[in-house]
Design a protein around this motif. Structure first.
Motif, PDB file in Angstrom:
ATOM      1  N   LEU A 168       0.876  -1.166   0.000  1.00 17.38           N
ATOM      2  CA  LEU A 168       0.000   0.000   0.000  1.00 17.38           C
ATOM      3  C   LEU A 168       0.913   1.216   0.000  1.00 17.38           C
ATOM      4  N   ALA A 169       0.939   1.948  -1.120  1.00 20.23           N
ATOM      5  CA  ALA A 169       1.942   2.996  -1.331  1.00 20.23           C
ATOM      6  C   ALA A 169       1.303   4.372  -1.380  1.00 20.23           C
ATOM      7  N   ARG A 170       1.941   5.328  -0.729  1.00 21.20           N
ATOM      8  CA  ARG A 170       1.469   6.716  -0.761  1.00 21.20           C
ATOM      9  C   ARG A 170       2.005   7.387  -2.030  1.00 21.20           C
ATOM     10  N   ILE A 171       1.065   7.827  -2.888  1.00 20.07           N
ATOM     11  CA  ILE A 171       1.491   8.373  -4.174  1.00 20.07           C
ATOM     12  C   ILE A 171       0.485   9.403  -4.682  1.00 20.07           C
ATOM     13  N   ASN A 172       0.983  10.558  -5.094  1.00 19.46           N
ATOM     14  CA  ASN A 172       0.179  11.566  -5.787  1.00 19.46           C
ATOM     15  C   ASN A 172       1.131  12.486  -6.546  1.00 19.46           C
ATOM     16  N   MET A 178       3.618  12.005   1.337  1.00 20.25           N
ATOM     17  CA  MET A 178       4.309  10.854   0.766  1.00 20.25           C
ATOM     18  C   MET A 178       5.609  10.579   1.517  1.00 20.25           C
ATOM     19  N   ASP A 179       6.208   9.421   1.249  1.00 22.75           N
ATOM     20  CA  ASP A 179       7.474   9.054   1.879  1.00 22.75           C
ATOM     21  C   ASP A 179       8.643   9.825   1.287  1.00 22.75           C
ATOM     22  N   ALA A 180       8.495  10.261   0.045  1.00 21.62           N
ATOM     23  CA  ALA A 180       9.503  11.056  -0.659  1.00 21.62           C
ATOM     24  C   ALA A 180       8.788  11.672  -1.864  1.00 21.62           C
TER      25      ALA A 180
END
Length: 255
Positions: A168-172, A178-180
């Motif tokens: 499950l990845a934080r992305i936008n 986000m992580d980076a």
């Protein structure tokens, strides 16, 4: 709703997933606080009827009983359920999974994630926890295992760990929550995809900060080859309708 397979897991999901953990932690979320049990059950069933057959929950959201209520009215094998544990001991993992299944009213969870990993050495530090989840999988209690990360180094470890099946990845597009930056995260996600890991994206609308440009936000993530599906924390039927319509306009409606 378009269906896709999460990496090499063999689990088929709708491209749109309904989240139950908006501002969720410590056993509650916007969905559980605002809708109550019957309201969230109704929303989950409405999402199901709209083609959203992928549901994201977690112990920290307090939404297991709501999912249980919805599953009583629906065919279990037509819904994919993710839940998550923050336990960091083998005994805690085993107890969590057993409790989760009771709370969800099901014999198995499709996906269980180690939740909110931040440690740069989690693959060695929590090896025994990973083995505990694998043991649950071997017993048929889980179909796939994986992680959600809140640190870029932890996220990069997930890309190379053969144990990880789902991320499950934080992305936008804006790099919010986000992580980076997207420029750093996307190549890692590409590596995950090459290694057969199924990715579904969260924070697609930047924790609400990109809602004024949601079409661009959704299109950006859907255009990433590594991302199989996205989870949106929908809180009412109007949001379900809007996001389903937007998804269909971007990826088409299956014949």
């Amino acid at each position: 709703m378009q269906q896709v397979t999460l990496g090499s897991s063999g689990i088929e999901v709708s491209r749109l997933c309904i989240g139950t953990g908006t501002v969720g932690w410590n056993g509650s979320s916007n969905q559980t606080r605002q809708l109550g049990t019957e309201g969230l059950i109704d929303l989950l069933c409405y999402a199901y009827d709209s083609g959203v057959r992928f549901w994201d929950t977690a112990d920290q959201y307090g939404s297991h009983p709501h999912v249980r209520g919805a599953l009583r009215m629906l065919p279990r094998d037509q819904v994919v359920i993710t839940t998550k544990t923050t336990s960091r001991t083998p005994a805690g993992i085993k107890a969590d999974v057993e409790r989760f299944l009771r709370e969800l009213g099901t014999d198995y969870a499709d996906i269980v994630l180690l939740h909110c990993l931040t440690e740069h050495d989690w693959t060695t530090r929590y090896q025994d926890c990973m083995e505990a989840l694998t043991a649950c999988k071997d017993r048929g209690m889980i179909r796939a295992v994986g992680v959600s990360c809140h640190d870029f180094e932890a996220f990069k470890l997930a890309a190379v760990s053969p144990w990880v099946e789902v991320v499950l990845a934080r992305i936008n597009y804006a790099g919010v929550s986000m992580d980076a930056s997207p420029e750093e995260v996307i190549p890692v996600m590409d590596e995950m995809s090459v290694r057969g890991k199924g990715i579904y994206g969260m924070k697609v609308y930047g924790a609400g900060k990109l809602l004024d440009d949601r079409r661009r936000a959704l299109e950006f993530v859907l255009d990433l080859p590594s991302v199989a599906a996205i989870v949106l924390g929908m809180e009412n039927k109007a949001e379900v309708d809007e996001n389903v319509e937007l998804m269909e306009s971007l990826v088409g409606v299956p014949v």
